[in-house]
Structure formats: structure tokens, C-alpha cells
Scaffold this motif. Sequence first.
Motif, PDB file in Angstrom:
ATOM      1  N   GLU A  69       0.805  -1.207   0.000  1.00 23.88           N
ATOM      2  CA  GLU A  69       0.000   0.000   0.000  1.00 23.88           C
ATOM      3  C   GLU A  69       0.845   1.268   0.000  1.00 23.88           C
ATOM      4  N   LEU A  70       2.116   1.149   0.365  1.00 23.52           N
ATOM      5  CA  LEU A  70       2.985   2.323   0.429  1.00 23.52           C
ATOM      6  C   LEU A  70       3.952   2.426  -0.736  1.00 23.52           C
ATOM      7  N   MET A  71       3.995   1.430  -1.596  1.00 20.88           N
ATOM      8  CA  MET A  71       4.978   1.456  -2.686  1.00 20.88           C
ATOM      9  C   MET A  71       4.586   2.404  -3.813  1.00 20.88           C
ATOM     10  N   GLU A  72       3.365   2.906  -3.795  1.00 23.99           N
ATOM     11  CA  GLU A  72       2.948   4.010  -4.651  1.00 23.99           C
ATOM     12  C   GLU A  72       2.421   5.074  -3.699  1.00 23.99           C
ATOM     13  N   HIS A  73       3.253   6.066  -3.395  1.00 26.18           N
ATOM     14  CA  HIS A  73       2.906   6.963  -2.293  1.00 26.18           C
ATOM     15  C   HIS A  73       3.453   8.362  -2.536  1.00 26.18           C
ATOM     16  N   GLU A  74       2.642   9.364  -2.182  1.00 29.21           N
ATOM     17  CA  GLU A  74       3.088  10.748  -2.153  1.00 29.21           C
ATOM     18  C   GLU A  74       2.802  11.308  -0.776  1.00 29.21           C
ATOM     19  N   ASP A  87       6.447  17.058  14.631  1.00 31.32           N
ATOM     20  CA  ASP A  87       5.355  17.289  13.684  1.00 31.32           C
ATOM     21  C   ASP A  87       5.395  16.191  12.624  1.00 31.32           C
ATOM     22  N   VAL A  88       4.666  15.119  12.846  1.00 32.21           N
ATOM     23  CA  VAL A  88       4.695  13.978  11.946  1.00 32.21           C
ATOM     24  C   VAL A  88       3.352  13.274  11.952  1.00 32.21           C
ATOM     25  N   ASN A  89       2.948  12.791  10.776  1.00 35.32           N
ATOM     26  CA  ASN A  89       1.719  12.029  10.610  1.00 35.32           C
ATOM     27  C   ASN A  89       2.038  10.699   9.944  1.00 35.32           C
ATOM     28  N   ALA A  90       1.107   9.770  10.001  1.00 36.80           N
ATOM     29  CA  ALA A  90       1.346   8.421   9.490  1.00 36.80           C
ATOM     30  C   ALA A  90       1.619   8.394   7.996  1.00 36.80           C
ATOM     31  N   ASP A  91       1.076   9.352   7.232  1.00 36.84           N
ATOM     32  CA  ASP A  91       1.272   9.341   5.781  1.00 36.84           C
ATOM     33  C   ASP A  91       2.447  10.206   5.342  1.00 36.84           C
ATOM     34  N   ASP A  92       3.240  10.710   6.287  1.00 42.14           N
ATOM     35  CA  ASP A  92       4.439  11.476   5.944  1.00 42.14           C
ATOM     36  C   ASP A  92       5.551  10.546   5.473  1.00 42.14           C
ATOM     37  N   VAL A  93       6.593  11.148   4.884  1.00 43.42           N
ATOM     38  CA  VAL A  93       7.785  10.428   4.437  1.00 43.42           C
ATOM     39  C   VAL A  93       8.956  10.863   5.306  1.00 43.42           C
ATOM     40  N   LEU A  94       9.583   9.906   5.991  1.00 44.99           N
ATOM     41  CA  LEU A  94      10.739  10.211   6.827  1.00 44.99           C
ATOM     42  C   LEU A  94      12.011  10.162   5.978  1.00 44.99           C
ATOM     43  N   VAL A  95      12.804  11.227   6.031  1.00 44.25           N
ATOM     44  CA  VAL A  95      14.054  11.310   5.272  1.00 44.25           C
ATOM     45  C   VAL A  95      15.205  11.528   6.244  1.00 44.25           C
ATOM     46  N   LEU A  96      16.204  10.656   6.162  1.00 47.29           N
ATOM     47  CA  LEU A  96      17.401  10.756   7.005  1.00 47.29           C
ATOM     48  C   LEU A  96      18.615  10.998   6.122  1.00 47.29           C
ATOM     49  N   LYS A  97      19.284  12.139   6.327  1.00 43.17           N
ATOM     50  CA  LYS A  97      20.455  12.515   5.538  1.00 43.17           C
ATOM     51  C   LYS A  97      21.746  12.158   6.286  1.00 43.17           C
ATOM     52  N   ASN A  98      22.834  12.219   5.522  1.00 44.04           N
ATOM     53  CA  ASN A  98      24.183  12.162   6.090  1.00 44.04           C
ATOM     54  C   ASN A  98      24.479  10.867   6.847  1.00 44.04           C
ATOM     55  N   ILE A  99      23.968   9.747   6.320  1.00 43.10           N
ATOM     56  CA  ILE A  99      24.376   8.447   6.866  1.00 43.10           C
ATOM     57  C   ILE A  99      24.948   7.568   5.750  1.00 43.10           C
ATOM     58  N   GLY A 100      25.508   8.197   4.725  1.00 48.27           N
ATOM     59  CA  GLY A 100      26.152   7.465   3.646  1.00 48.27           C
ATOM     60  C   GLY A 100      27.574   7.082   4.013  1.00 48.27           C
ATOM     61  N   PRO A 101      28.354   6.622   3.019  1.00 52.35           N
ATOM     62  CA  PRO A 101      29.729   6.181   3.294  1.00 52.35           C
ATOM     63  C   PRO A 101      30.583   7.245   3.979  1.00 52.35           C
ATOM     64  N   LYS A 102      30.488   8.497   3.513  1.00 49.84           N
ATOM     65  CA  LYS A 102      31.281   9.567   4.105  1.00 49.84           C
ATOM     66  C   LYS A 102      30.525  10.306   5.209  1.00 49.84           C
ATOM     67  N   ARG A 126       2.739   4.079  19.132  1.00 45.26           N
ATOM     68  CA  ARG A 126       1.727   3.865  20.165  1.00 45.26           C
ATOM     69  C   ARG A 126       0.315   3.904  19.588  1.00 45.26           C
ATOM     70  N   ALA A 127       0.165   4.616  18.473  1.00 45.54           N
ATOM     71  CA  ALA A 127      -1.148   4.695  17.820  1.00 45.54           C
ATOM     72  C   ALA A 127      -1.391   3.529  16.862  1.00 45.54           C
ATOM     73  N   GLY A 128      -0.420   2.603  16.786  1.00 51.34           N
ATOM     74  CA  GLY A 128      -0.597   1.415  15.964  1.00 51.34           C
ATOM     75  C   GLY A 128       0.014   1.465  14.587  1.00 51.34           C
ATOM     76  N   VAL A 129       0.786   2.506  14.264  1.00 50.62           N
ATOM     77  CA  VAL A 129       1.421   2.611  12.948  1.00 50.62           C
ATOM     78  C   VAL A 129       2.589   1.626  12.881  1.00 50.62           C
ATOM     79  N   LYS A 130       2.596   0.768  11.868  1.00 54.38           N
ATOM     80  CA  LYS A 130       3.622  -0.270  11.730  1.00 54.38           C
ATOM     81  C   LYS A 130       4.655   0.049  10.652  1.00 54.38           C
ATOM     82  N   ASP A 131       4.298   0.881   9.692  1.00 52.79           N
ATOM     83  CA  ASP A 131       5.219   1.138   8.579  1.00 52.79           C
ATOM     84  C   ASP A 131       4.980   2.534   8.035  1.00 52.79           C
ATOM     85  N   MET A 132       6.035   3.131   7.519  1.00 51.91           N
ATOM     86  CA  MET A 132       5.984   4.413   6.824  1.00 51.91           C
ATOM     87  C   MET A 132       7.024   4.372   5.718  1.00 51.91           C
TER      88      MET A 132
END
Length: 586
Positions: A409-414, A436-451, A470-476
Motif C-alpha cells: 500500500e505504500l509502494m505508490e505513495h506521495e 510534527d509527523v503524521n502516518a502518511d508522511d515520508v521520513l528522510v534521514l540525511k548524512n548516513i552514507g559512506p562519508k 503507540r497509535a498502531g502505525v507499523k510502517d511508513m
Amino acid sequence: MSHSDEANKASRQAAQGMRKGLTNYGDAEFSLFLRKAFIKGAGYSDDALSRPIVGITNTGSGFNPCHGNAPQLIEAVKRGVMLAGGLPVDFPTISIHESFAHPNSMFLRNLMSMDTEEMIRALPIDSVVLIGGCDKTVPAQLMGAASAGVPAIQLVTGSMLTGSHRGVRVGACTDCRRYWGMYRGEEIDDQEIAEVNDQLVASVGTCSVMGTASTMACIAEALGIMLPGGATAPAVTADRIRIAERTGSLAVKMIEAGMTPDRILTEKAFENALMVLLAIGGSTNGIIHLAAIAGRCGIRLEMERIDELGRHIPVLVNLKPSGSHYMEDLHKAGGLAPVLRELRPFLHLDTLTVTGRTLGEELDSIAAFPQEVVRPLNDPIYPQGGIAFLRGNIAPNGAIIKQSAANPELMEHEGRVVVFDGLEDLAQRIDSPDLDVNADDVLVLKNIGPKGAPGMPEAGYIPIPRKLARAGVKDMVRISDGRMSGTAAGTIVLHVTPEAAEGGPLGLVQSGDRLRLSVSERSLDLLVSDDELARRRLAAQPQPPREGDDRGYRRLFLEHVTQAEDGCDFDFLKSLNMQGHIPIRK
């Protein structure tokens, strides 16, 4: 035997055993005399020292429970070597464990590969048995052996046994993540999480699911650099010990046959390994490690080719995290052989294995029997390969997703983007009730690459924010320039390249942006204009220097590590004689 064959054999014999790689004192016979004098201090006779020598890498460590059976394996390998008329000698190398390596194990993989290569070159050994297990050790050893050029055969420590928690079968480390997610979501209490912690790792050995260790074991067998049938036997079984003995015997025979890695690790062998990686639902880390090993052989893996193969090669193995079984079940089902048998129409069957026989010949010799762990091609676990390759304006050189372990359900997502600038920022804010986050948001983590990290840690498996858990969200949808464990599952985009710390556009993403993921279209795009991205790039500030970046191995790493698509190897360790790319068509 032709004159040239006799000459080559004589040349190999002249450089064998104690005469190989003599320290130069200006007098070769004195060098040999001195070497033998010292080794005789360990009790060796002239008869023993006249035999071909098989080196055995000893990667045992008190900090590495995945290699806890290394003493038993070394003993069995030695027995096999002596039964075949050789002299076994073990020697230590670096040992890396995923949970006991700071800042992370990937940071040390290249160091272990250099250690392995240089020790193989330095010691008077005619062939080498590589004993590895935990995630980064097997690729490090294969990288080093490919560069050293001595006959080499891989032996893995094998997977751990599964445990039981309140009547439920459990094993590291997919179940580690599952129960920890339940704990974060307050579905289980302190007492239960402590109880399950005692059961997740029931014995020594590598993770009991299709994580990176098991993936690399299967890949090594598919490449032909491991004894056929050697990938899946659990660490504490008699099967694993017998495999070790046979590996030792075969290591002696490989010397006479001149079975060097370049004869085995060919373009066709790497394509076979890619197909197996896709069919087993293997770890995303396998892509990076295969690219690094191939680079040592002068071969470049094309990500588009991997994706093309994945559209035709489905996931066949019903193992966690893509399925429900464990590695010991795959072993009882026949190991990798049923997978190779199903893939037979696609495989290059003429590739050579360490036995001297082809992959096709080895498959012909293995009996088939009914089993339920490996599915037939017409009834797969997942209709495409486990890994898909993505491109887009924040991943111009690509990114990957383990689609077989993602939420359909999330592999086609905006969604709206919530950005974390690095691991410290993530740790400080992910569980804040004010995030400030909701279940349909996209989490982006920068600066964890090789360097960026450095070392590209397995932090791409971003935790679900506590208040959502805690609200039951299993995946984002979660996106980063880092990696994740092969034991993890979720809709997680990884290996975004170029990484943020290298100036990649991922570094320009801001909270509040919108982003679209389409696995079916293989696209990953930030919905921000090119003009706005250009403005952000001009305004971007360089990352401040970090303590420790200017000295030692870390400095070497930061100055020479390549990006994910090139295997995160050091640029100066890749083969200078690039043979070309994996072919686009068979």
C-alpha cells in the motif's frame, strides 16, 4: 600434458610451501634455512614442511558470537587438509561483528579486506580457506582473496538455531525488530521484552533469517567459490563440521589444479549470483558487497541490469523477512540446490566451481525431493525479484528498495517530508511528543552514507516515531543514503546516491517538501522545482569538520571510499584492468 602445462606446473611447485614469498636477505637458501628453523620451534618435521600449505583464516573473537564455532571449524578444516596430504596452518585476521563494531561494521569491511589480502600475500600458503560469517566478514574475505590471486575457498560459520518465546518460534534478527517495535508501541512490557531477549539468539552462529550473513553465504555458493551445499548448514550441526572437513580437502586439490579466484569469479558467475540474490529475497547489502567483489575482479555491476533481472526472477524462498521460515528450514529443504534448480533456465551453467566441475554438473549430481520452503517459479513468494532499483531527482545515480519486504500500500505513495539531518538529530527528535509527523508522511534521514556517517550504517531502518507507534502505525515510507539490515522489513528506500555528504541532492530536501515514490515506475522524486533546488544548493553550507576525521584509518576511509553503486570499496583497491560490465542480455 603439453610443454607449457609442464612449465606452469613446475613454476607453481617451485614457489610452493616454505619456499613461497621468502623474506629477502640476499641469499634465498639462507632465507629458507632461517624460516624452517623458526617454524620447527613449533614442532614441525621436515616431512610436514615439505607438503603444500593451506592457510586458514582464524576470525574467532570473544566479541563475535557469530564466529563462536570457529575453533571447531578450524579443527575440521585441518583434518580435511591432512587427509588430502597437505599441511594446514591457521592465522588470525580481523574479526568484525555487526553489534560490536564502532562506528559500524561497514566502516571496517575494507580494512578487513586489506588485512586478508596482505596476510595471504605475506604468508607462505599455496591456498587459503576463508572462514567468515557475520555480515561484512565474507565480502571482506572474498574481496581480499580476489585481489591476492591465491586459490581460495569460502567456508561460512553457519546460522544460529532458533529459540522459543512463550510457545512462538523466534530468531535473530527479524524477530528482534518485530518485538522491539511492539515494545516501542507499548504492546508488550519490560518483563516480556527481557524474556524474548534471552531467546532470540539460541546458539552461536549468524542470524537465522535471510539477513546479510545468510545472503552472502548463498551468494558465495552461487559464485562457485564455496563447496556446493555449503551455504545453509547451521553452525552447531554435524553437517557444518563435515562441510568444513571437505572444504579443507578441496583446498589441497585446488592447489594442483591452479584454481585461482579469477577462474571462478567471472562475469557469468556474478550474474548467477545476482539472480540468486533476487530469488532468495536477499539482503539489500548484497548489492553493495557484490559490486565491491566484482570491482576487485575488474567487473562493474550495472544497477539497471539488476532491475531487469528482477522483473523476471521472482522471490522463491519463503524465509523471513520476506516469508515465514528460517535458515535451518532451508537447509533441511535441500539448501540452495532447490533454488538453483528452479533458476536453471536462467543460469549460466557453464561457470566453474571450486570443485573443478561446472555449476550445471554440480546440479546434475544433487537429488531433488519434495519440500515446502522453496517455491516453484510458477508459484513464487513474490512475483518479482526482492530488490528494485529507483531513480529520480534526489537519486540521480540511483537508490534501491527491498520490495518483497515492503508494504504494497505504500509502494505508490506521495507524502509530506519530515527531515532528520543525521543520526544525532534522529536520536534527539524521533520520540519527541512535539515532533510534527503524521502516518502518511515520508521520513528522510540525511548524512548516513559512506562519508556522512562515516561508514554507511544500517540506520536506514528509521524507527517509527514513538507517538505513531503507540497509535498502531507499523510502517511508513523511509528514505536515506544509508543501509539497513538484511533482517529488516518495511517500505524503506536505501543507498540514495550520490549521498548528501558528497553533495547529492538528498542533502537539499527540507521538511514540508512533498515527495513521490513509485516502485512500479521505478521513480523517486522530490516535488520541488529545479530552480528552487538550485537556490538551495547555492545557499547550502558545508558540514563542519568532525573530530577524528583527519587521522588514521578514518582519514583513509573518507579520502578513498566510493559510493554505494561502486560497492563502497576504496578507489585504489579496485582492479586497474576493468574488463567491462555485466552483459545486458544473456
